[in-house]
Design an enzyme around this catalytic site. Sequence first.
Site, PDB file in Angstrom:
ATOM      1  N   ASP A   4      -4.716   4.815   0.819  1.00 53.23           N
ATOM      2  CA  ASP A   4      -4.390   3.787   1.794  1.00 53.23           C
ATOM      3  C   ASP A   4      -5.633   3.264   2.501  1.00 53.23           C
ATOM      4  O   ASP A   4      -5.766   2.053   2.732  1.00 53.23           O
ATOM      5  CB  ASP A   4      -3.402   4.350   2.823  1.00 53.23           C
ATOM      6  CG  ASP A   4      -3.065   3.362   3.919  1.00 53.23           C
ATOM      7  OD1 ASP A   4      -2.072   2.629   3.762  1.00 53.23           O
ATOM      8  OD2 ASP A   4      -3.790   3.317   4.940  1.00 53.23           O
ATOM      9  N   GLY A   6       5.914   1.640   0.222  1.00 55.81           N
ATOM     10  CA  GLY A   6       7.165   2.378   0.057  1.00 55.81           C
ATOM     11  C   GLY A   6       8.377   1.531   0.396  1.00 55.81           C
ATOM     12  O   GLY A   6       9.408   1.575  -0.298  1.00 55.81           O
ATOM     13  N   PHE A  24      -0.339   0.799   4.770  1.00 54.20           N
ATOM     14  CA  PHE A  24       0.006   0.151   3.508  1.00 54.20           C
ATOM     15  C   PHE A  24       0.718   1.093   2.549  1.00 54.20           C
ATOM     16  O   PHE A  24       1.451   0.640   1.671  1.00 54.20           O
ATOM     17  CB  PHE A  24      -1.238  -0.480   2.885  1.00 54.20           C
ATOM     18  CG  PHE A  24      -1.800  -1.598   3.734  1.00 54.20           C
ATOM     19  CD1 PHE A  24      -0.965  -2.525   4.322  1.00 54.20           C
ATOM     20  CD2 PHE A  24      -3.163  -1.697   3.958  1.00 54.20           C
ATOM     21  CE1 PHE A  24      -1.467  -3.548   5.123  1.00 54.20           C
ATOM     22  CE2 PHE A  24      -3.678  -2.718   4.751  1.00 54.20           C
ATOM     23  CZ  PHE A  24      -2.826  -3.645   5.328  1.00 54.20           C
ATOM     24  N   ASP A  25       0.544   2.394   2.692  1.00 57.59           N
ATOM     25  CA  ASP A  25       1.412   3.325   1.972  1.00 57.59           C
ATOM     26  C   ASP A  25       2.856   3.115   2.408  1.00 57.59           C
ATOM     27  O   ASP A  25       3.770   3.078   1.587  1.00 57.59           O
ATOM     28  CB  ASP A  25       0.998   4.773   2.261  1.00 57.59           C
ATOM     29  CG  ASP A  25      -0.059   5.295   1.303  1.00 57.59           C
ATOM     30  OD1 ASP A  25      -0.124   4.810   0.160  1.00 57.59           O
ATOM     31  OD2 ASP A  25      -0.822   6.193   1.692  1.00 57.59           O
ATOM     32  N   VAL A  26       3.067   3.000   3.710  1.00 57.86           N
ATOM     33  CA  VAL A  26       4.420   2.832   4.233  1.00 57.86           C
ATOM     34  C   VAL A  26       5.000   1.485   3.799  1.00 57.86           C
ATOM     35  O   VAL A  26       6.147   1.407   3.334  1.00 57.86           O
ATOM     36  CB  VAL A  26       4.427   2.947   5.765  1.00 57.86           C
ATOM     37  CG1 VAL A  26       5.812   2.625   6.335  1.00 57.86           C
ATOM     38  CG2 VAL A  26       4.004   4.358   6.191  1.00 57.86           C
TER      39      VAL A  26
END
Length: 409
Positions: A160, A193, A188-190
């Site tokens: 991320d 997802g 940005f991972d979230v």
Amino acid sequence: MRGTDMSHTARAHTLQEIFGRPGTGPLAGVVVADLSRVLAGPYCTMLLADMGATVIKVESAAGDDARAWVPPHRDGESTFFLSVNRNKYSIALDFTDPEQLALVEQIVARADILVENFKPGGLARYGLDYETVSAWRPDLVYASITGFGTAGGAELPGYDLLAQALSGMMSLTGSQHGEPYRAGVALFDVITGLHASTGILGAFHERQASGRGQHVELNLLSSALSGLVNQSTAYVAGGTVPARMGNEHPSLYPYEPFPARDKEIVIAVGNNGQFARLCACLGVPALAQEQRFATVAARNANRAALRELMVERLAVRDAEDWFQRLMAVQVPCAPILAVDEGVRFAQGLGLDPVALAGSGDREIPTVRHPVSFSRTPVDYTQAPPRLDGDRDRVLAWLESGKPAVRKAS
């Protein structure tokens, strides 16, 4: 071969009997093979699990990397791992062992959805890449999450922090003349997802009509650029390269923290009506009619002068006093809270942000699923799983169906 080897209702009943979930969510009866780890993939699959999907988390013998990411921890378990893995069932399998790989294939054979975030090409050596799997499971919704795609960015590690740097996000975060900062969470991972769950549900809906699955592909950088919304569009549509502005907004003012008598308070004015009410509450109603401040464009052009006037007026009261006064006249504002204070504030609003996942001696406080359903509520039956803690149940489920699958190569 279709993964739906029995009717949806019968499958849901079998899953409920074996795994013990109540089966109330909108995805009850749907099976997800979760071959992802760390954050983007597990966050996506947790959202699906909360909605009733039976998520089989396939881990290596060492487990998801995030299990070791401490501190902080709860009774020795990583809170990072706990944050994105409730309502799942863990089985540890060695892909390099033919017999254990065959079990992975059986899980895939009975799943409706597969989610993976291996390095591009990493699953091909096991015959679990999309091209291979789709040949014998053409109805499978297969979601792949990478850092930077499968072409020129295939070799870049999918972290991320790299996406925050390469997308331009860090160039926008921090004080105007200071150093760039990352966001305080793997943003940005979230977002990836979330995008993954949306894409999967879209593909799954289409599958219900066509009977065919498809490959849903996501990467952190594309999600980052999409998530930058007005900032990235300022460049692609307007040719403007946004720059760091500290806590200020590029298009609105006032829209930042201001010092009150004791501490700062955020004031976020989005239109002329709100600004007029702000000025009245500050005791300077005529300010809203001044040419320098009467419009959004004028306020943007005269930020320094407006800030000086506001700081002078705000200094006569504490932040909490201003919060109550401004909210009473519908001027958007907020004190700046720590995370613990934020959770308690949400509790005070009746939002019930904390959900206990699991039961008995395995009951873990987690953050509530963000969506409420009026007819098909989510549940928090399962605490985040211990590594390989559900092997017996997963094997019993596989025995209950006996689907025909290709032999592992």
